[in-house]
Design a protein around this motif. Structure first.
Motif, mmCIF file in Angstrom:
data_model
loop_
_atom_site.group_PDB
_atom_site.id
_atom_site.type_symbol
_atom_site.label_atom_id
_atom_site.label_comp_id
_atom_site.label_asym_id
_atom_site.label_seq_id
_atom_site.Cartn_x
_atom_site.Cartn_y
_atom_site.Cartn_z
ATOM 1 N N LYS A 100 -4.940 -3.351 -8.683
ATOM 2 C CA LYS A 100 -5.443 -2.201 -9.426
ATOM 3 C C LYS A 100 -5.329 -2.420 -10.926
ATOM 4 N N ASN B 1 -4.359 -2.620 -1.026
ATOM 5 C CA ASN B 1 -3.319 -1.670 -0.592
ATOM 6 C C ASN B 1 -3.615 -1.148 0.808
ATOM 7 N N GLY C 187 2.700 -6.128 1.854
ATOM 8 C CA GLY C 187 1.847 -7.299 1.653
ATOM 9 C C GLY C 187 2.722 -8.485 1.234
ATOM 10 N N ASP D 288 2.955 -10.239 -1.358
ATOM 11 C CA ASP D 288 3.542 -10.281 -2.705
ATOM 12 C C ASP D 288 4.938 -9.648 -2.785
ATOM 13 N N GLN E 206 3.189 2.336 -5.249
ATOM 14 C CA GLN E 206 3.284 2.943 -6.579
ATOM 15 C C GLN E 206 2.043 3.768 -6.904
ATOM 16 N N VAL F 129 -4.955 -9.849 0.140
ATOM 17 C CA VAL F 129 -6.384 -9.717 -0.148
ATOM 18 C C VAL F 129 -6.600 -10.211 -1.578
ATOM 19 N N MET G 129 -6.126 -9.321 -5.317
ATOM 20 C CA MET G 129 -6.856 -8.091 -5.671
ATOM 21 C C MET G 129 -5.830 -7.073 -6.158
#
Ligand code: AMP
Ligand code: TRP
Length: 344
Positions: A209, A29, A157, A159, A20, A197, A207
């Motif tokens: 954004k 990312n 990842g 998630d 995104q 991460v 981690m």
């Protein structure tokens, strides 16, 4: 290097993934997604990478910032090693077939499936009634992103695991409902030392954004000083580094820094611990900073250079959208025929 997983289906191996453009890129990312996209570029005949702007607007985005973030993400892909001659690189909204297939999937997926998504629960928070309808339907659009290309492998990842399971459920239900074998059952590719991460301030949080604390993450645009400061201040425990993986048990912050080191160095956690076991964090952190700066500074430098000529970036996105549509158009047409739309 990511190992190629053979899919048992009859579909040609094809890789798709998306990110995104909802803010800057983080080290999460990069290690969890982009770096692995680059590895897969050399291993599969077709790799398709997308800036998912339609997903970004499921939460409020300032239009000017969205435009900037989309181009910057494209620069990030290229600076990290995605070659627009080898991979298709484009922004989602340019290929309307994503949204069209997503509508069909909105009619295949069930409310209960969406309600179980942990990302929906986290992002909507306590006030679900005030979240956008798009945020709720987000995973159906994600399934459409993947299945409009009949993609078989999706690197992401950790998630995103649940969303990829839902993508499989949508493909299975569609195939069953219409008695076809039309959509592939996608393989998630969640591999390597850094599929999750964690925040530099709290080893139990991803981690991200969107974390309000900038010190919690390394941004791909951070300069060498910033990277070094953030790593120096990263939360750790008072013990030294273990020599064996077992010694990281119950030490999420230590584990996170070692995982980051291993992923940046393209090696295993075992190999890192064999080298740094016994060191104090005061000794390990400068090594990690040095490695992070050596790996990330050339990428951020190249991103800044590419961003000086956004016309060039827009040309790459034009070409990518054209190539993507060539694959997507016949898949949507066939889907409409299967569903029973006259004139498809
Ligand atoms: P997003 O920025 O949410 O669009 O995520 C884009 C990709 O980066 C997805 O494949 C995510 O799973 C991956 N990603 C995001 N944050 C992290 C993280 N902290 N660790 C590993 N992968 C991540
Ligand atoms: N949902 C993903 C994320 O937030 C982004 C995404 C959208 C994606 N469509 C996708 C990832 C398709 C893989 C495949 O990280």
């Amino acid at each position: 290097m990511t190992e190629v997983v053979q899919t048992p289906s009859a579909f040609t191996p094809r890789v798709f993934s998306g990110i995104q453009p909802s803010g800057g890129l983080t080290l999460g990312n990069y290690l969890g997604a982009i770096k692995r996209f680059v590895d897969m570029q050399g291993q599969y005949d077709q790799t398709i990478y997308c800036m998912v702007d339609l997903h970004a607007i499921t939460v409020w985005q300032d239009p000017e910032k969205l435009r900037h973030a989309t181009r910057e993400l494209c620069a990030g892909f290229i600076a990290s090693g995605i070659d627009p001659k080898q991979s298709i690189l484009f922004n989602q909204s340019r290929v309307p077939e994503h949204a069209q297939l997503a509508w069909i999937f909105n009619c295949v997926a069930r409310m209960g499936w969406m309600q179980r998504m942990t990302q929906w629960k986290d992002k909507a928070g306590k006030n679900q009634q005030n979240a956008s309808l798009g945020l709720f339907a987000y995973p159906a659009l994600m399934a459409a992103d993947i299945l409009i290309y009949h993609a078989t492998h999706v690197p992401v990842g950790e998630d995103q695991k649940q969303h990829l399971e839902l993508t499989r459920d949508i493909a299975i239900k569609f195939n069953n409902d219409f008695k076809v074998d039309f959509f592939p059952i996608t393989e998630p590719v969640i591999e390597g030392a850094a599929t999750r991460v964690m925040s530099l301030r709290d080893g139990s949080k991803k981690m991200s954004k969107s974390d309000p604390s900038d010190a919690s993450r390394i941004n791909m645009t951070d300069d060498a000083d910033k990277i070094a400061t953030k790593i120096r201040k990263a939360k750790t425990d008072p013990d030294g580094l273990p020599s064996e993986v077992d010694g990281l048990e119950g030490r999420p912050e230590a584990r996170n820094l070692v995982n980051i080191y291993a992923a940046l160095a393209d090696t295993s956690v075992e190999a890192v611990l064999a080298e740094v076991g016994g060191l104090q964090f005061s000794e390990f952190k400068p090594k990690l900073s040095e490695l992070a700066v050596a790996k990330l500074a050339p990428i951020s430098g190249e991103m800044a250079r590419l961003m000086q000529d956004t016309g060039e970036i827009d040309k790459i996105l034009d070409l990518g959208a054209e190539q993507a549509r060539e694959i997507a158009t016949p898949v949507l047409k066939r889907t409409y025929e299967i569903v029973g739309m006259v004139g498809a």
